[in-house]
Structure formats: C-alpha cells, structure tokens
Write a protein that holds these residues in place. Structure first.
Motif, PDB file in Angstrom:
ATOM      1  N   LEU A  87       6.005   0.853 -10.366  1.00 23.17           N
ATOM      2  CA  LEU A  87       5.379   0.483  -9.091  1.00 23.17           C
ATOM      3  C   LEU A  87       5.762  -0.929  -8.650  1.00 23.17           C
ATOM      4  N   GLY A  90       3.328  -2.119  -3.175  1.00 19.30           N
ATOM      5  CA  GLY A  90       2.956  -1.014  -2.282  1.00 19.30           C
ATOM      6  C   GLY A  90       2.903  -1.494  -0.842  1.00 19.30           C
ATOM      7  N   SER A  96      -2.681   5.093  -0.295  1.00 19.39           N
ATOM      8  CA  SER A  96      -2.199   4.736  -1.627  1.00 19.39           C
ATOM      9  C   SER A  96      -2.978   5.471  -2.699  1.00 19.39           C
ATOM     10  N   HIS A  98      -2.978   4.687  -5.777  1.00 24.02           N
ATOM     11  CA  HIS A  98      -3.487   3.750  -6.791  1.00 24.02           C
ATOM     12  C   HIS A  98      -4.720   2.992  -6.290  1.00 24.02           C
ATOM     13  N   ARG A  99      -4.712   2.624  -5.000  1.00 25.86           N
ATOM     14  CA  ARG A  99      -5.920   1.996  -4.449  1.00 25.86           C
ATOM     15  C   ARG A  99      -7.053   3.026  -4.410  1.00 25.86           C
ATOM     16  N   GLU A 300      -0.579  -2.442  -5.740  1.00 23.44           N
ATOM     17  CA  GLU A 300      -0.704  -1.262  -6.608  1.00 23.44           C
ATOM     18  C   GLU A 300      -0.588  -1.605  -8.087  1.00 23.44           C
ATOM     19  N   CYS A 303      -3.892  -2.697  -9.162  1.00 28.44           N
ATOM     20  CA  CYS A 303      -4.888  -1.608  -9.214  1.00 28.44           C
ATOM     21  C   CYS A 303      -4.912  -0.962 -10.590  1.00 28.44           C
ATOM     22  N   ARG A 304      -3.733  -0.741 -11.151  1.00 29.77           N
ATOM     23  CA  ARG A 304      -3.673  -0.106 -12.485  1.00 29.77           C
ATOM     24  C   ARG A 304      -4.377  -0.974 -13.516  1.00 29.77           C
TER      25      ARG A 304
END
Ligand SMILES: Cc1ncc(COP(=O)(O)O)c(C=O)c1O
Length: 428
Positions: A87, A90, A96, A98-99, A300, A303-304
């Motif tokens: 990633l 983003g 998204s 991931h969001r 992104e 986010c993970r």
C-alpha cells in the motif's frame, strides 16, 4: 547519590545540537542548555531510548501516549513493513477498503452509536473537525472548553486553549469560552442557546492529570442533554487503554457525542488521528461529502497499523496488565510520599495515567531535571507545574517498576536538594 554527568558530548551530538540551533529552534536549544539537558534521542526500543551518546532513559512521558505500545514495537514494525510492500497513502477522495476497515473496528470498540469516523493526521486537526461538525449540526457557534485544558495548536483547537498559546499570533477565532475544569456551576452559567459543544479531555493531562470530581462528567453530560449541546471528549492521551479501560470515559458511564483519538493510534510509527461521531452527526456531510478533506488523513498504511494498535489495546489481558501495573505503582509510590513528604504530596491516578502531586509549582521543573539526571524522562504538566506527569509505556516490564522507584527515590532527594539551593526559604 551523586552521579557523573560531566561527560562531554560527542562530536555527533554537538553537531546535531548546532544544526538544531541554526535551523530548527534556537530557543529550544537555549532552554535545554539552561537546564543542563543535552539530550538528543538516538536508539530506542520498548520502554527505553538512548541519547546519541548511548545514555539510556526510561520513558515516563511517552509523548502523552504515542509510545503506549513502546518504542519500535516489533509486531507493529513487521506489519508496517508488510504493508509497505502493498500500500501507500491512498487517495483521500476515493472510497477505501482500509479506512473503512479501521472505522468499522473503531465503531465496534466504541459504545452506543459512535459509528462514524473522520480521519486526520494530528490531534489538533481532529479537534478542529469536531468543532466544525458541532457547529454545522447544531447551527450554533459557541464552544466551551476547560481552562488549562489542551486540544492542540491548529486554528480552532488553539482557540479552545489557553490565551498564553495564542496571544502572540493575532486575533483568535471567535466563539470560544473557557471555564474551570470540574466546576459545574461555571459551565452551567457559560452554556447558553448559542452553545454548540463542550469539549473536555476526560482526564486533562496538561492540567496535571486532573481526575474529574465525583459525578462531574455525568453532570456535564446531563447539562448538555438538557440544553441541546454536544459533548466532545478528547481521549488523545487518556484513550487506548491508558486508564485501565479502553476508553477513559467508560469509568464514568457516559456516552459522548464525539471522541477524539490521536497519538497512540499511530503505534508510534505512522501518524493518524480520528474524530468519532455518533451516527446522526454524520448527516452534516450529506449535502456535500467533500466539504472536509485531509490529504494524509487516514493514510492507508497508517490504517493498518492503527487497526492492530486497537486490537492489542482492547484485549482483556492487556487491560488487566495495565491495571496490575497501576496497582504496583500505587503501592510503591505511597511510601515515597511518606519519605519525601515535604516535596511529593500525592498521586493522581487512573490506571497508568498518573501525575505526581508536588508541594508547589517550583517542584515540577526541579523534579523533571532531577529525574533526567537519574535516567528517567518525566515532564511536569505545562499548565500545572505542581504536577509531574508519570506516563510509562503500557507494555512496560513489571520488573522495571522497582528500578524506576529506586531512581525516583534518588531523583526526589536530588530535587529537594536543588530546591534548597534555588529557594532556601521555601523548603519547610
Ligand atoms: C489531549 C490532547 N489533545 C490534542 C492534542 C493535539 O494533538 P497534536 O499535537 O497531534 O495536534 C494533544 C497533544 O499533545 C493532546 O494531548
């Protein structure tokens, strides 16, 4: 115990300090020089970091929670590395996965209908957005905050803070009122038909880990309900397990209308902040969902990392451990208070959100310096120097408690000696 603090800094450190003085902040260098603290961060791991010349410190400041899970948390680094293979930031205009996934996890971990998240980069930005939502939703303008509270240095967050932080920077945004934290009558008098929101840190950190008086937050919630005012709780420092519950407001059985997260959500690795909204508030974006954007907000990759931070912090075993460590500290700080009663007068504590209550405002800066001399990074509360913030990493090793207490004991001796030197008539 006297310690040899006379080692000359290496050329590497001297160069870092000179470049900082010449190109980042000459003022900060002057302040640290004045107090004999030539600390430049080098290697870091877990609860510890080393200065550039290899001196080791225990981190009892944690950047207000950024390092809740320690420095360079191995699991989060592995995840970040994997994520980088796949990633990038983003595109903040697009949908998204991931969001969405992170926001879903946040909603699951929040009580009630705190279902929607707007992502930002830093805490101030997330606070600004909360004020925008409050104003748009209520059609009112005024925001009430606590005197001595702290919500960041961006535009609206700055306006909600103390005057000393905004005075040199020209006219402040209108519509902000401050009242003393814990004073329900003052809040009731300030709240009127133009009040959109009340914002409070659940436990104000910069005000010296002020534990809310009995029933205060419940009464604030009631007052807001009665007057149609939204309640925003800033959990940037107090959230994510710091107090022994995932969210500090859970201790007070209330449901805020918005919650602000930042700092620790980053895992200390990738900046991210969040404004969490009760479901009806999301309607302010219905007419124009692009009316608020943040290019890097909810990147992104971050986010993970944040999702894993939440999973770790919400685990029952993790929170049990925070509470166990909190009890260890409470038990061991009590005898120190008896021993140094002319200096250390109390402990403010909710879980591992702790503040050492000191005799007077001179004591905080003196203990900060003495703690530094004894390898502890511990910083007094800027808006109440009578308190030293005491915020260990939540993942700290229980075996380190005794080591910290020995150092703190020595630091308290040194701080008392310093006080006798700088304020001979004020030591009792
Ligand atoms: C309670 C609280 N709110 C807001 C902020 C602002 O966050 P940031 O520095 O990420 O803008 C801070 C930062 O220290 C904070 O402690």
């Amino acid at each position: 115990m006297t310690r040899n603090l006379q080692n000359k800094p290496s050329s590497l450190k001297r160069q870092a300090i000179e470049h900082f003085r010449d190109h980042v902040s000459s003022g900060k260098v002057a302040v640290f020089e004045k107090y004999g603290m030539d600390l430049v961060m080098g290697r870091r791991q877990g609860s510890y970091f080393w200065d550039l010349d290899g001196r080791r410190f225990f981190n009892l400041h944690c950047n207000g929670g950024v390092f809740n899970l320690g420095h360079r948390n191995k699991e989060l680094i592995a995840l970040l590395k994997d994520t980088l293979d796949e990633l990038d930031i983003g595109n903040h205009h697009l949908l998204s996965q991931h969001r969405a996934e992170l926001a879903r996890v946040i909603a699951e971990l929040m009580p009630g209908d705190l279902d929607y998240t707007v992502f930002g980069v830093g805490g101030g930005e997330a606070v600004d957005l909360a004020f925008k939502v409050a104003r748009a939703y209520t059609g009112r303008a005024s925001i009430i905050s606590a005197r001595g509270g702290y919500h960041g240095h961006t535009g609206l967050a700055l306006a909600a803070g103390d005057e000393k932080y905004r005075k040199p920077f020209g006219p402040s945004a209108p519509g902000f009122v401050q009242v003393p934290f814990g004073d329900l009558n003052a809040l009731a008098s300030a709240a009127d038909i133009d009040t959109a929101a009340v914002i409070l840190e659940t436990i104000p950190a910069t005000l010296g880990i002020a534990i809310p008086p009995q029933n205060y937050l419940q009464s604030v919630r009631q007052l807001c309900d009665d007057k149609g005012i939204l309640l925003i709780l800033d959990e940037i420092q107090s959230g994510l397990g710091r107090t022994g519950k995932l969210w500090a407001f859970e201790h007070f059985q209330i449901l805020p209308d918005m919650v602000i997260l930042g700092k620790g959500l980053s895992g200390g690795l990738y900046p991210i902040a969040a404004t969490i909204l009760r479901k009806p508030l999301e309607s302010v974006f219905h007419d124009d969902p692009f009316i608020h954007v943040s290019t890097f907000g909810g990147a992104e990759i971050g986010c993970r990392v944040a999702r894993r931070v939440l999973e770790i912090s919400a685990a029952r075993g993790f929170l049990d451990r925070v509470n166990f460590l909190a009890k260890c500290f409470a038990d061991k700080i009590a005898p120190l208070r008896d021993k140094h009663s002319d200096f250390l007068t109390g402990l403010r504590q909710l879980g591992l959100m702790m503040g050492l209550e000191l005799k007077d405002e001179l004591c905080g800066p003196l203990l900060t310096k003495a703690a530094y001399d004894h390898d502890l990074l511990m910083i007094f509360a800027n808006n109440n120097p009578q308190v030293c913030q005491f915020l260990p990493p939540l993942i700290m090793d229980a075996d380190d408690v005794d080591w910290i207490m020995e150092r703190l004991d020595e630091a308290l001796f040194s701080a008392r000696q310093l006080k006798a030197l700088v304020a001979p008539n004020n030591t009792e």
